[in-house]
Design an enzyme around this catalytic site. Structure first.
Site, short mmCIF file in Angstrom:
data_model
loop_
_atom_site.label_atom_id
_atom_site.label_comp_id
_atom_site.label_asym_id
_atom_site.label_seq_id
_atom_site.Cartn_x
_atom_site.Cartn_y
_atom_site.Cartn_z
N LYS A 79 4.11 -2.70 0.97
CA LYS A 79 2.88 -2.87 2.06
C LYS A 79 1.79 -1.82 1.84
O LYS A 79 2.21 -0.67 1.41
CB LYS A 79 3.49 -2.60 3.73
N SER A 155 2.15 -6.62 11.18
CA SER A 155 1.30 -6.19 10.22
C SER A 155 1.69 -6.45 8.78
O SER A 155 1.11 -6.28 7.56
CB SER A 155 0.64 -5.17 10.29
N SER A 179 5.98 -5.05 13.48
CA SER A 179 5.21 -5.47 12.19
C SER A 179 6.13 -5.56 10.91
O SER A 179 5.92 -6.31 9.99
CB SER A 179 4.30 -4.42 11.84
#
Length: 475
Positions: A79, A155, A179
């Site tokens: 990420k 996210s 997330s």
């Protein structure tokens, strides 16, 4: 060989069994991304040359008798709020200083490389792990492989949709309110939010200083255990990192029974009237599977549920404003619409509100500890629906309507470990997800329960249409 293995465990067995090399594996997943990433929108930056070099090194080491463990030669996505030496950390934003984290690895990346993992690239996230996609900005619009008209969740969007699509076998996400678990739920993969402080978050762009968790996402609970094994442990560069022993997170996974395990089921807060009825149906079947495995199931109600959800929201908004205040004042238009709207709400939170939120958290912890005195795991759905279509994810209003159906924020305020794993599908063929929470630093028994469920079900092995090459149909 052109197929992507279904799991890290299976890929590791193939590499050691001589039916596949790390170089072949990395070449295969990169080819998958070549074929499908224009549609899926997972990668922000690819490190093909470095990844192939790392895979070749893994092959040479294994051939010479150096085996770094089950992650040796395994391709992972990261990420893009976590620093990786090969490329910049952008946080999916025009705002972050390009010098942030430049040329260095976050501690978790250092540990994964030490275990032999191959980093294939940086993957998309919601801007600064906040808000929703913004098609007016120059970043990929992440899509859900099960239905590209739907959102993959956030996210950690790019980690979840990349695992689901076969672009890598596992990866890193972060969780402040949802997330890791929400994108895992929407994309039909498994994601673990470890205990707060179990994994160092140094080298990760912050969202909520006292809420942020770094954790693994992969096909299965067993895969997540292998990733956590490499990532966990004290690091002096993170003041919130706990100096506690790191157990063998895969221990207890082959018992074949959940006899003696007590599972508390919370139905009080997790089935709104406007939720998808398939979630309740799948949840009841999942609980029945756990009972069939020998677990004892009792009904529970999480203490101070609404108050803890509010405490998470208050804390994350205030923490976000504290970090972004100078930039949000001077570069308002550079932020995504939903991001700046979320951060700006932090200005409405008073010091008294923030203090009260922390008091709620502290007051709830003893009650939650008492609840875990009577059960080993708490089960609930991860969300009340499958992935929402993009047309309802309006940056101004739709984000709030989506997150009303998400059952994750409670646990960020508490800090307990929670795993989200597939438990079925909606009538429209979208994944729905089971959420299991454990005691603080109780990842080992928690993952054993999740693995036992996955040994008798195959929801985590179902593949979306874009991932079906070499494996047959998805659902």
């Amino acid at each position: 060989m052109t197929e992507v293995p279904l799991s890290i465990v299976e890929a590791a067995e193939e590499i050691r069994g001589g039916t596949r090399t790390a170089t072949d594996l990395v070449t295969t997943v990169l080819a998958r991304a070549d074929a499908y990433d224009d549609t899926i929108g997972s990668y922000l930056a690819r490190f093909d040359e470095q990844a192939l070099a790392a895979a070749a090194l893994a092959d040479r080491e294994l051939a010479s008798g150096t085996d770094r463990g089950p992650l040796h030669g395994i391709p992972l996505g990261v990420k893009d709020i976590i620093a990786v030496a090969e490329g910049p950390t952008t946080a999916n934003s025009l705002v972050l200083d390009p010098r942030w984290g430049a040329g260095r690895d976050a501690p978790v990346i250092t540990r994964l490389r030490r275990a032999g993992a191959v980093i294939t690239g940086k993957v998309t996230t919601m801007e600064f792990a906040i808000g929703a996609p913004d098609p007016t900005k120059p970043f990929p619009l992440p899509r859900n492989p099960w239905d590209t008209g739907t959102w993959p969740g956030g996210s950690s969007s790019g980690t979840a949709n990349g695992v689901a699509a076969g672009f890598f076998l596992g990866g890193l996400g972060t969780d402040t309110g949802a997330s890791i678990r929400l994108p895992s739920a929407y994309c039909g993969v498994t994601g673990l939010m470890p205990t707060y402080g179990r994994v160092p978050k140094a080298g990760c762009v912050p969202f909520g200083f006292s809420l942020d968790h770094v954790g693994p996402m992969a096909r299965s609970a067993r895969d997540c255990a292998l990733l956590l094994q490499a990532m966990a442990g004290y690091h002096p560069g993170d003041p919130d990192c706990a100096d506690v022993p790191v157990p063998d997170f895969s221990a207890g996974m082959d018992a074949g029974t959940l006899a003696g395990i007590r599972i508390g089921v919370d139905r009080t807060h997790h089935f709104p009237d406007d939720g998808d009825p398939a979630v309740l149906e799948c949840f009841d079947l999942a609980v029945a599977e756990l009972e069939d495995l020998g677990a004892t199931v009792t009904e529970v109600a999480l203490p101070n549920f609404e108050e803890m959800v509010a405490a998470t929201v208050v804390t994350m908004l205030a923490d976000a404003l504290a970090y972004h205040r100078p930039d949000i004042q001077s570069r308002w238009n550079d932020y995504f619409v939903a991001t700046r709207r979320t951060i700006a709400q932090g200005a409405l939170i008073s010091g008294a509100d923030y203090v009260q939120a922390q008091r709620v958290r502290q007051a709830t912890l003893p009650a939650l500890q008492s609840l875990f005195g009577g059960v080993d795991v708490v089960a609930m759905p991860t969300a009340a629906t499958g992935a929402p279509p993009y047309e309802v994810l309006d940056a101004q209003l739709g984000v709030d309507s989506v997150f009303r159906h998400v059952h994750t924020p409670y646990w960020d305020a508490a800090g307990n470990p929670v795993v989200a794993l597939p438990m079925g599908f909606t009538a429209g063929g979208l994944p729905v997800s089971l959420q299991l929470a454990g005691r603080l630093f109780g990842e080992m028994p928690l993952l054993a329960v999740a693995d036992a469920y996955q040994q008798v079900t195959d929801w985590h092995r179902r593949l979306p249409p874009l991932s079906a090459v070499g494996h047959g149909a998805g659902r």
